[in-house]
Design an enzyme around this catalytic site. Structure first.
Site, short mmCIF file in Angstrom:
data_model
loop_
_atom_site.label_atom_id
_atom_site.label_comp_id
_atom_site.label_asym_id
_atom_site.label_seq_id
_atom_site.Cartn_x
_atom_site.Cartn_y
_atom_site.Cartn_z
N GLU A 1 0.84 -1.20 0.00
CA GLU A 1 0.00 0.00 0.00
C GLU A 1 0.88 1.25 0.00
OE1 GLU A 1 -3.04 0.04 2.93
OE2 GLU A 1 -3.87 -1.90 2.31
N ASP B 1 -3.25 3.87 -1.53
CA ASP B 1 -3.90 4.03 -0.23
C ASP B 1 -4.41 5.45 -0.05
OD1 ASP B 1 -4.73 3.37 2.29
OD2 ASP B 1 -2.72 3.04 3.12
N GLU C 1 -12.24 1.80 2.74
CA GLU C 1 -11.85 1.53 4.14
C GLU C 1 -12.67 2.40 5.08
OE1 GLU C 1 -7.75 2.27 4.96
OE2 GLU C 1 -7.64 4.05 3.71
P1 C2E Z 1 -3.97 3.29 7.07
O1 C2E Z 1 -3.01 2.57 6.19
O2 C2E Z 1 -4.98 4.17 6.46
O3 C2E Z 1 -4.62 2.19 8.03
C1 C2E Z 1 -5.91 2.18 8.42
C2 C2E Z 1 -6.10 2.81 9.75
O4 C2E Z 1 -7.46 3.04 9.94
C3 C2E Z 1 -5.61 1.88 10.87
O5 C2E Z 1 -5.18 2.67 11.92
C4 C2E Z 1 -6.93 1.22 11.27
O6 C2E Z 1 -6.98 0.77 12.61
C5 C2E Z 1 -7.91 2.38 11.11
N1 C2E Z 1 -9.25 1.88 10.86
C6 C2E Z 1 -9.62 0.69 10.29
N2 C2E Z 1 -10.99 0.59 10.22
C7 C2E Z 1 -11.48 1.73 10.75
C8 C2E Z 1 -12.82 2.22 10.97
O7 C2E Z 1 -13.83 1.59 10.66
N3 C2E Z 1 -12.98 3.44 11.51
C9 C2E Z 1 -11.86 4.20 11.87
N4 C2E Z 1 -12.07 5.38 12.41
N5 C2E Z 1 -10.58 3.76 11.69
C10 C2E Z 1 -10.40 2.54 11.13
P2 C2E Z 1 -3.82 2.38 12.59
O8 C2E Z 1 -3.59 0.94 12.75
O9 C2E Z 1 -3.75 3.26 13.79
O10 C2E Z 1 -2.81 2.87 11.52
C11 C2E Z 1 -2.71 4.20 11.23
C12 C2E Z 1 -1.79 4.44 10.06
O11 C2E Z 1 -0.47 4.07 10.37
C13 C2E Z 1 -2.11 3.61 8.86
O12 C2E Z 1 -3.16 4.19 8.11
C14 C2E Z 1 -0.82 3.63 8.10
O13 C2E Z 1 -0.72 4.83 7.35
C15 C2E Z 1 0.17 3.66 9.18
N6 C2E Z 1 0.73 2.34 9.38
C16 C2E Z 1 0.30 1.32 10.13
N7 C2E Z 1 1.11 0.26 10.03
C17 C2E Z 1 2.12 0.64 9.22
C18 C2E Z 1 3.28 -0.02 8.71
O14 C2E Z 1 3.56 -1.18 8.98
N8 C2E Z 1 4.09 0.68 7.86
C19 C2E Z 1 3.77 1.95 7.51
N9 C2E Z 1 4.61 2.58 6.68
N10 C2E Z 1 2.71 2.60 7.95
C20 C2E Z 1 1.88 1.94 8.78
CA CA Z 2 -5.74 4.10 4.39
CA CA Z 3 -3.06 1.21 4.64
#
Ligand code: C2E
Ligand code: CA
Ligand code: CA
Length: 768
Positions: A626, A656, A713
């Site tokens: 992504e 993404d 998403e």
């Molecule tokens: P993202 O890639 O847009 O990931 C989706 C985020 O939205 C995730 O937050 C997820 O928990 C949250 N989410 C999923 N479903 C829902 C929903 O129904 N409602 C709401 N309000 N939120 C939802 P998370 O896990 O806190 O991750 C935040 C961001 O951190 C991610 O956005 C991504 O940009 C980054 N991230 C997470 N893991 C990695 C990684 O391994 N590598 C990199 N480079 N970035 C990461």
């Molecule tokens: Ca996303």
């Molecule tokens: Ca993502």
């Protein structure tokens, strides 16, 4: 150990006993010769002991060897005199007859003096002209002695002037040696070196003995009969001389203290010349009332001449010292005070208990000037800036250049508010363009303001307070610099946050290595079949103190400080391994991994992806990478190349957060992604807002016509899910299906969901 300690006591006791015996025997004529022999032996013992001590000494061996040789010369001359006289009793007649032997005893003193200079030189740097000091003192003493003794001794004893001079010179030199040892002590600040006071004591005793002997000679009437008994005064003189020898041995046996070399400084350096000058003046005053012998006057003038030379040397040194002191606190380029001067001033203010303000001024575009116009022009600019700053600062301010284009201003008595005011004045002054090489150059500045009031809250009144103040001003200056210039006042809260971030960074570096990064997985569901088709891997950090941290708590920091590559590698490894486990459990799901901006600038990433996938034995098509629009746009050329490499591995690419960045249709055209991932801001509004719904429908069409699927998403409820289906969305992800869950819960959740679907129920939410 106790043996070793008691050993020196044995020779000392033997020495004292033999000395007492010789004294007792000397007063009876029949045993005078025995006494003389015993004393001769004791002198030999003293010289031998000195030689042994010199050989054994761990430090200053040369000095003690010189002391031993000087003593040997004295002893040999004396024994020769006894032999010549045929008696240990020396009277004026004997002295006059053997004047050359009397002169020979004096040869020991240059050796003693050399010994003392050697002792002093090892302790003190830059002892200037110690020989001159010695010569001056000898001249003065000789003048004083000839003034005092020459006429009366000549009248009383009938000895010649040379013999008298030689006889008088001995006690003078003894005094000189004692004074020299004491002066050395005072120059060294009376440090715990027991050797010098003992040397001084030895020569004081010797001086007393020699003066007493001189007085005895003056009072002696007629030649002494050979074999006659010595009077009690003569015995006391001999015993005292031997005691002086013993004291010298004792001094030689003392351990040399391990002291750092010091600089000769302060008033003790002037002790010798000032003392000689005062003595000479006194002698010349005496000469006004009662005429002194010509020899005394000549010697006095010689001493004054010597003092003049000494003062000239001292003056020359002073001028050179002043020069180097000024250089040490001045910046060569601008002539302003330098960093050392800054610290001196800050320390002075701290000692005075005054509030102090500190400005740190960093020019904004200096590097450009230096690079484009050359270092010469850069230097010109710095000088011009220095001049302009000098003009705009309050009278009592100290302007310093710390180096490069960094200036500091110390404001005595100023608080933060005053400092801020002055900083604004500085900015105004620098706003006017400078003319450099015929060009008008604008240089702004970033100014940090700190004050001791604030510094003391943070650091307390500790010795590091000055460095702390500078650090605070520096921190504030960087805040100003990040804001693009201007003035920033030190803010403890901002500072603490920055320090916390730094501590977190250290933790993170260690945490990655220690395997503290864990992945949670959020399911991706096919809208038409309702089946789970993939899992997005979302990183978390199991921090030993702060608990489970979300990506928002550490990813920015990691990206900023270059840790993203190692994080991505770790996430990739875990996610791919997990996907292999699911496949082996009969659940062949896609796994999606997020890539950050820095990953796309890393040309080595495609190679690593290929390796990880191959090593785990995963079908590369089961991996989706992504990438956000913003990531792609930061360096389109480079990221395009990396993306092409990633596609070459066989993995799919997903765009993404689609719709939030600076979308460019160009990259949709060029980039063969498999998936568009609609940002949740559109998802949430699609059910309520027709315009959003239209955008979603249009995006679905666009994706499909480009051969991509559309994944929405952030789906949080059934109504939205239903509406997205109507609008043409292919897959969905969101809390409505499940929150991200730990790896260990994935298979269980899939199992429960399957049986719930078969029973027509929604699966329970996983434990968070
Ligand atoms: P993202 O890639 O847009 O990931 C989706 C985020 O939205 C995730 O937050 C997820 O928990 C949250 N989410 C999923 N479903 C829902 C929903 O129904 N409602 C709401 N309000 N939120 C939802 P998370 O896990 O806190 O991750 C935040 C961001 O951190 C991610 O956005 C991504 O940009 C980054 N991230 C997470 N893991 C990695 C990684 O391994 N590598 C990199 N480079 N970035 C990461
Ligand atoms: Ca996303
Ligand atoms: Ca993502």
């Amino acid at each position: 150990m106790s043996r070793a300690r008691h050993l020196p006591a044995v020779p000392a006791t033997v020495f004292a006993l033999v000395l007492a015996a010789s004294a007792a025997l000397a007063v009876r004529p029949a045993t005078a010769a025995v006494a003389a022999t015993l004393q001769g032996l004791l002198w030999v013992a003293v010289v031998a002991a000195l030689a042994v001590a010199a050989a054994r000494a761990t430090a200053d061996r040369a000095a003690w060897a010189l002391f031993a040789s000087g003593t040997a010369v004295l002893v040999l001359a004396r024994l020769a005199l006894y032999a010549a006289a045929g008696s240990p009793l020396v009277d004026p007649v004997v002295l006059e007859r053997h004047g050359s032997l009397v002169l020979a005893t004096l040869l020991g003193y240059p050796l003693f003096y050399a010994a003392q200079v050697a002792l002093l030189r090892r302790r003190l740097h830059r002892v200037r002209s110690p020989w001159l000091d010695g010569a001056l003192a000898v001249l003065l003493l000789a003048a004083a002695c000839s003034a005092l003794f020459l006429d009366p001794l000549q009248r009383a004893t009938g000895m010649g002037a040379v013999t008298i001079a030689a006889a008088v010179a001995r006690p003078s030199m003894d005094v000189l040696m004692a004074v020299y040892a004491l002066t050395t002590c005072s120059l060294l600040g009376w440090r715990p070196d027991r050797r010098l006071p003992l040397v001084a004591a030895a020569f004081t005793v010797l001086a007393a003995a020699d003066v007493t002997d001189l007085l005895r000679l003056a009072g002696a009437a007629g030649p002494a009969a050979a074999g006659a008994a010595a009077g009690p005064v003569a015995v006391a003189v001999d015993v005292a001389r031997l005691c002086a020898g013993a004291l010298l041995v004792l001094a030689a046996r003392q351990p040399a203290p391990r002291l750092p070399r010091r600089h000769a400084e302060g008033w003790p350096v002037l002790l010798a010349p000032v003392g000689v000058l005062l003595g000479s003046v006194a002698l010349l005053l005496v000469d006004r009332w009662s005429r002194l012998p010509d020899a005394a006057v000549v010697l006095t003038f010689a001493a004054v001449g010597g003092v003049t030379v000494k003062v000239a040397l001292a003056f020359d040194e002073l001028i050179r010292l002043l020069g180097s002191a000024r250089q040490a606190v001045t910046d060569d380029l601008t002539g302003l005070a330098n960093r050392r001067a800054l610290f001196q001033r800050l320390a002075g203010a701290a000692a005075g208990g005054r509030d102090t303000g500190l400005l740190l001024v960093d020019l904004n575009r200096f590097k450009e000037v230096n690079d484009t116009l050359g270092h010469h022009r850069g230097d010109d600019l710095l000088r011009a800036v220095a001049a302009r700053l000098t003009g705009c600062l309050p009278q009592e301010a100290l302007l310093t250049r710390l180096g490069g284009d960094e200036f500091a201003v110390v404001l005595p008595g100023a608080g933060i508010a005053d400092g801020h005011r002055v900083a604004e004045d500085v900015l105004t002054a620098l706003a006017e363009p400078f003319t450099v090489g015929g060009l008008a150059v604008h240089v702004g500045a970033s100014i940090g303001v700190a004050a001791t009031g604030a510094a003391q809250q943070a650091a307390g009144p500790v010795p590091g307070g000055d460095a702390e103040l500078l650090r605070q001003a520096d921190t504030a200056m960087y805040v100003a610099k990040r804001a693009g210039g201007g003035v920033a006042v030190y803010d403890e809260a901002v500072d603490r946050a920055a320090r916390d971030r730094l501590a977190l960074l250290d933790d993170l570096r260690a945490g990655i290595a220690a395997g503290q990064l864990v992945l949670h997985y959020q399911p991706q569901v096919d809208l038409r079949t309702g089946g789970v088709v993939g899992m997005e891997a979302l990183v978390r950090w199991q921090h030993p103190q702060h608990g489970l941290l979300p990506p928002a708590a550490f990813l920015d920091l990691a990206e900023e400080r270059g840790l993203m590559t190692s994080i991505t590698e770790e996430v990739l490894r875990q996610a791919v391994a997990e996907a292999v486990r699911w496949r082996e459990a009969g659940r062949p799901l896609r796994v999606a991994v997020n890539l950050a901006t820095s990953c796309l600038l890393d040309a080595a990433l495609p190679g690593r992806v290929r390796d990880v996938v191959a090593a785990a034995g995963l079908d590369p098509r089961a991996l989706v990478l992504e990438i956000t629009e913003t990531t792609l746009m930061s360096d389109p050329e480079r990221s395009r190349r990396t993306v092409a490499g990633l596609l070459g591995t066989g993995a799919g690419v997903s765009i993404d957060d689609y719709g939030t960045g600076y979308s460019s249709l160009a990259y949709l055209r060029d980039l063969p992604a498999v998936e568009l991932k609609l940002d949740r801001t559109f998802t949430a509004r699609a059910a309520r807002d027709e315009r959003s719904a239209a955008i979603v429908a249009g995006t679905a069409d666009l994706a499909h016509s480009l051969g991509m699927r559309l994944l929405a998403e952030g789906v949080e409820d059934a109504a939205t899910l239903h509406r997205l289906g109507e609008l043409g969305v292919d897959e969905t992800q969101g809390y409505h299906h499940a929150r991200p869950m730990p790896a260990g819960q994935v298979l269980g959740w899939l199992e429960q969901r399957g049986s719930a679907a078969r029973g027509g129920r929604r699966p329970p939410a996983p434990v968070r």
